[in-house]
Design a protein around this motif. Structure first.
Motif, PDB file in Angstrom:
ATOM      1  N   GLY A  87     -42.656  15.578  17.261  1.00 34.04           N
ATOM      2  CA  GLY A  87     -43.529  16.742  17.221  1.00 34.04           C
ATOM      3  C   GLY A  87     -44.320  16.928  18.502  1.00 34.04           C
ATOM      4  O   GLY A  87     -44.804  15.960  19.093  1.00 34.04           O
ATOM      5  N   LEU A  88     -44.460  18.171  18.910  1.00 35.90           N
ATOM      6  CA  LEU A  88     -45.294  18.534  20.059  1.00 35.90           C
ATOM      7  C   LEU A  88     -46.484  19.317  19.528  1.00 35.90           C
ATOM      8  O   LEU A  88     -46.322  20.289  18.785  1.00 35.90           O
ATOM      9  CB  LEU A  88     -44.496  19.383  21.043  1.00 35.90           C
ATOM     10  CG  LEU A  88     -45.255  19.942  22.247  1.00 35.90           C
ATOM     11  CD1 LEU A  88     -45.844  18.826  23.090  1.00 35.90           C
ATOM     12  CD2 LEU A  88     -44.317  20.813  23.101  1.00 35.90           C
ATOM     13  N   PHE A 145     -48.410  24.146  16.600  1.00 32.54           N
ATOM     14  CA  PHE A 145     -47.062  23.597  16.537  1.00 32.54           C
ATOM     15  C   PHE A 145     -46.019  24.651  16.940  1.00 32.54           C
ATOM     16  O   PHE A 145     -44.880  24.616  16.495  1.00 32.54           O
ATOM     17  CB  PHE A 145     -46.741  23.092  15.119  1.00 32.54           C
ATOM     18  CG  PHE A 145     -47.441  21.821  14.750  1.00 32.54           C
ATOM     19  CD1 PHE A 145     -46.916  20.582  15.104  1.00 32.54           C
ATOM     20  CD2 PHE A 145     -48.630  21.848  14.036  1.00 32.54           C
ATOM     21  CE1 PHE A 145     -47.561  19.403  14.757  1.00 32.54           C
ATOM     22  CE2 PHE A 145     -49.284  20.673  13.687  1.00 32.54           C
ATOM     23  CZ  PHE A 145     -48.751  19.443  14.042  1.00 32.54           C
ATOM     24  N   SER A 146     -46.399  25.575  17.809  1.00 36.34           N
ATOM     25  CA  SER A 146     -45.540  26.728  18.094  1.00 36.34           C
ATOM     26  C   SER A 146     -44.153  26.344  18.583  1.00 36.34           C
ATOM     27  O   SER A 146     -43.145  26.882  18.102  1.00 36.34           O
ATOM     28  CB  SER A 146     -46.218  27.643  19.127  1.00 36.34           C
ATOM     29  OG  SER A 146     -46.522  26.913  20.318  1.00 36.34           O
ATOM     30  N   HIS A 149     -42.159  24.522  15.887  1.00 36.24           N
ATOM     31  CA  HIS A 149     -41.635  25.508  14.948  1.00 36.24           C
ATOM     32  C   HIS A 149     -40.441  26.256  15.551  1.00 36.24           C
ATOM     33  O   HIS A 149     -39.473  26.557  14.847  1.00 36.24           O
ATOM     34  CB  HIS A 149     -42.714  26.503  14.547  1.00 36.24           C
ATOM     35  CG  HIS A 149     -43.742  25.949  13.619  1.00 36.24           C
ATOM     36  ND1 HIS A 149     -43.432  25.372  12.410  1.00 36.24           N
ATOM     37  CD2 HIS A 149     -45.101  25.871  13.718  1.00 36.24           C
ATOM     38  CE1 HIS A 149     -44.541  24.978  11.797  1.00 36.24           C
ATOM     39  NE2 HIS A 149     -45.566  25.258  12.587  1.00 36.24           N
ATOM     40  N   ALA A 150     -40.508  26.556  16.827  1.00 32.71           N
ATOM     41  CA  ALA A 150     -39.392  27.240  17.480  1.00 32.71           C
ATOM     42  C   ALA A 150     -38.109  26.432  17.342  1.00 32.71           C
ATOM     43  O   ALA A 150     -37.025  26.984  17.120  1.00 32.71           O
ATOM     44  CB  ALA A 150     -39.716  27.491  18.954  1.00 32.71           C
ATOM     45  N   THR A 151     -38.223  25.092  17.450  1.00 34.12           N
ATOM     46  CA  THR A 151     -37.024  24.257  17.333  1.00 34.12           C
ATOM     47  C   THR A 151     -36.510  24.232  15.903  1.00 34.12           C
ATOM     48  O   THR A 151     -35.290  24.241  15.666  1.00 34.12           O
ATOM     49  CB  THR A 151     -37.296  22.815  17.796  1.00 34.12           C
ATOM     50  OG1 THR A 151     -38.237  22.161  16.919  1.00 34.12           O
ATOM     51  CG2 THR A 151     -37.821  22.783  19.216  1.00 34.12           C
ATOM     52  N   LYS A 152     -37.410  24.198  14.923  1.00 31.37           N
ATOM     53  CA  LYS A 152     -36.976  24.115  13.529  1.00 31.37           C
ATOM     54  C   LYS A 152     -36.452  25.452  13.009  1.00 31.37           C
ATOM     55  O   LYS A 152     -35.450  25.502  12.307  1.00 31.37           O
ATOM     56  CB  LYS A 152     -38.126  23.592  12.650  1.00 31.37           C
ATOM     57  CG  LYS A 152     -38.525  22.152  12.960  1.00 31.37           C
ATOM     58  CD  LYS A 152     -37.328  21.188  12.857  1.00 31.37           C
ATOM     59  CE  LYS A 152     -37.706  19.749  13.070  1.00 31.37           C
ATOM     60  NZ  LYS A 152     -36.560  18.822  12.996  1.00 31.37           N
ATOM     61  N   TRP A 153     -37.133  26.532  13.361  1.00 30.11           N
ATOM     62  CA  TRP A 153     -36.600  27.847  12.998  1.00 30.11           C
ATOM     63  C   TRP A 153     -35.260  28.054  13.714  1.00 30.11           C
ATOM     64  O   TRP A 153     -34.314  28.618  13.149  1.00 30.11           O
ATOM     65  CB  TRP A 153     -37.580  28.964  13.384  1.00 30.11           C
ATOM     66  CG  TRP A 153     -38.773  29.100  12.483  1.00 30.11           C
ATOM     67  CD1 TRP A 153     -39.729  28.155  12.252  1.00 30.11           C
ATOM     68  CD2 TRP A 153     -39.140  30.237  11.707  1.00 30.11           C
ATOM     69  NE1 TRP A 153     -40.677  28.641  11.388  1.00 30.11           N
ATOM     70  CE2 TRP A 153     -40.347  29.921  11.034  1.00 30.11           C
ATOM     71  CE3 TRP A 153     -38.582  31.506  11.529  1.00 30.11           C
ATOM     72  CZ2 TRP A 153     -40.989  30.825  10.173  1.00 30.11           C
ATOM     73  CZ3 TRP A 153     -39.231  32.406  10.672  1.00 30.11           C
ATOM     74  CH2 TRP A 153     -40.414  32.071  10.022  1.00 30.11           C
ATOM     75  N   GLY A 154     -35.166  27.590  14.948  1.00 28.26           N
ATOM     76  CA  GLY A 154     -33.932  27.754  15.711  1.00 28.26           C
ATOM     77  C   GLY A 154     -32.771  26.983  15.119  1.00 28.26           C
ATOM     78  O   GLY A 154     -31.662  27.518  14.971  1.00 28.26           O
ATOM     79  N   ILE A 155     -32.984  25.718  14.738  1.00 28.36           N
ATOM     80  CA  ILE A 155     -31.872  24.934  14.207  1.00 28.36           C
ATOM     81  C   ILE A 155     -31.453  25.458  12.841  1.00 28.36           C
ATOM     82  O   ILE A 155     -30.279  25.371  12.468  1.00 28.36           O
ATOM     83  CB  ILE A 155     -32.216  23.420  14.170  1.00 28.36           C
ATOM     84  CG1 ILE A 155     -30.932  22.597  14.029  1.00 28.36           C
ATOM     85  CG2 ILE A 155     -33.178  23.089  13.066  1.00 28.36           C
ATOM     86  CD1 ILE A 155     -29.931  22.773  15.153  1.00 28.36           C
ATOM     87  N   VAL A 206     -57.126  22.957  13.220  1.00 26.85           N
ATOM     88  CA  VAL A 206     -56.015  22.060  12.909  1.00 26.85           C
ATOM     89  C   VAL A 206     -56.146  20.754  13.689  1.00 26.85           C
ATOM     90  O   VAL A 206     -55.883  19.666  13.157  1.00 26.85           O
ATOM     91  CB  VAL A 206     -54.661  22.749  13.222  1.00 26.85           C
ATOM     92  CG1 VAL A 206     -53.515  21.760  13.105  1.00 26.85           C
ATOM     93  CG2 VAL A 206     -54.442  23.925  12.279  1.00 26.85           C
ATOM     94  N   ARG A 207     -56.575  20.854  14.943  1.00 30.01           N
ATOM     95  CA  ARG A 207     -56.759  19.635  15.750  1.00 30.01           C
ATOM     96  C   ARG A 207     -57.794  18.716  15.091  1.00 30.01           C
ATOM     97  O   ARG A 207     -57.596  17.496  14.986  1.00 30.01           O
ATOM     98  CB  ARG A 207     -57.184  20.005  17.174  1.00 30.01           C
ATOM     99  CG  ARG A 207     -57.259  18.815  18.123  1.00 30.01           C
ATOM    100  CD  ARG A 207     -57.703  19.266  19.504  1.00 30.01           C
ATOM    101  NE  ARG A 207     -56.683  20.048  20.195  1.00 30.01           N
ATOM    102  CZ  ARG A 207     -55.727  19.522  20.952  1.00 30.01           C
ATOM    103  NH1 ARG A 207     -55.639  18.206  21.095  1.00 30.01           N
ATOM    104  NH2 ARG A 207     -54.852  20.305  21.563  1.00 30.01           N
TER     105      ARG A 207
END
Length: 276
Positions: A87-88, A145-146, A149-155, A206-207
């Motif tokens: 996670g980033l 987590f933008s 999220h981009a990686t998870k929505w993308g995959i 969130v932080r």
């Protein structure tokens, strides 16, 4: 029935738990990770069941080489589990270019290349199953987590398309979507330095929640892994398995809101068609 599994990211978290559970029940596992010594204890305990290889999913050539060797050495692999990820954390403006590239290369491109490397072998053996470990974050989004999220929505979009392409070859896909779970995910977060401008924003909230422990981790990782394992025996393969009550409630709320907004735009959408 004994199955053979190929799993990435097996040193900790879901990958490690899955490897241990599968070996204990008598299955064979091709386990890949960046530091093979992390599985030395399991190798000693299960010398005939556990096949281990070093793999960094940032290396496309290595992915294809390790995948080919696993199929060659083990003869058949029934289930490929794409699990390696991290996670980033940070508002989009706080992240560095290097952090963004590493996140995309690992979670999205690494998963894509792993699946691409497996497909020729799965076709040759007339089918198999791919379990892509995604996240509730493949259908919803939290501040900070933008890019994750981009990686998870993308995959998830990638899997939706590829599943249609390879269905005629007997290859099926399942997206596993865990909610917040006490694995090594939080400890492994790559966190960007905070900017003062975001302190009193949802990002700052969130932080603080992560730092003070009020961001609740409600999922049971062992139960989640058992559900993933059980899904491999279901026919047809479930396209998605939602893991944890938090994931269920969050995804349900997001989809309900999205559908309501879509319905509200029905006349606008239809007005954009070519004239009859």
């Amino acid at each position: 029935m004994q199955r053979t599994w190929f799993i990435t990211g097996t040193s900790t978290g879901f990958g490690r738990i899955m490897t241990e559970r599968l070996l204990a029940r008598g299955d064979r596992v091709a386990a890949t990770l960046r530091s093979p010594n992390a599985l030395a204890e399991l190798q000693a305990k299960y010398p005939k069941q556990l096949w281990v290889a070093q793999l960094d999913v940032l290396d496309d050539a290595a992915i294809r080489d390790v995948m080919a060797r696993a199929f060659s050495d083990l003869g058949r692999i029934d289930v490929v589990v794409s699990n390696a990820a991290y996670g980033l954390f940070g508002a989009a403006e706080e992240l560095s270019n290097a952090q963004i590239k590493r996140q995309l290369d690992t979670n999205l491109l690494g998963s894509i290349q792993l699946i691409r490397a497996a497909l020729p072998h799965l076709r040759k053996q007339d089918g198999g199953r791919v379990i892509q470990v995604s996240s509730e974050g493949g259908q919803i989004a939290y501040p900070n987590f933008s890019v994750y999220h981009a990686t998870k929505w993308g995959i998830e979009g990638f899997v939706e398309s590829v599943a249609q392409e390879v269905a005629p070859f007997g290859i099926e896909f399942t997206l596993a979507e865990p909610g917040p779970t006490p694995t090594n995910f939080a400890a492994g977060l790559d966190a960007a330095p905070a900017m003062d401008d975001y302190v009193d924003t949802p990002s700052g909230g969130v932080r603080r929640a992560l730092l003070d422990g009020s961001f609740k981790l409600t999922g049971n990782p062992v139960k989640m892994v058992d559900i993933m394992i059980d899904s491999a025996g279901q026919a047809p393969a479930p396209r998605r398995i939602t893991l944890g009550s938090t994931a269920y409630e969050s995804i349900r709320a997001a989809l309900t809101e999205r559908l309501a907004r879509l319905e509200g735009q029905k006349s606008v959408a239809q007005a954009a068609d070519l004239d009859a």
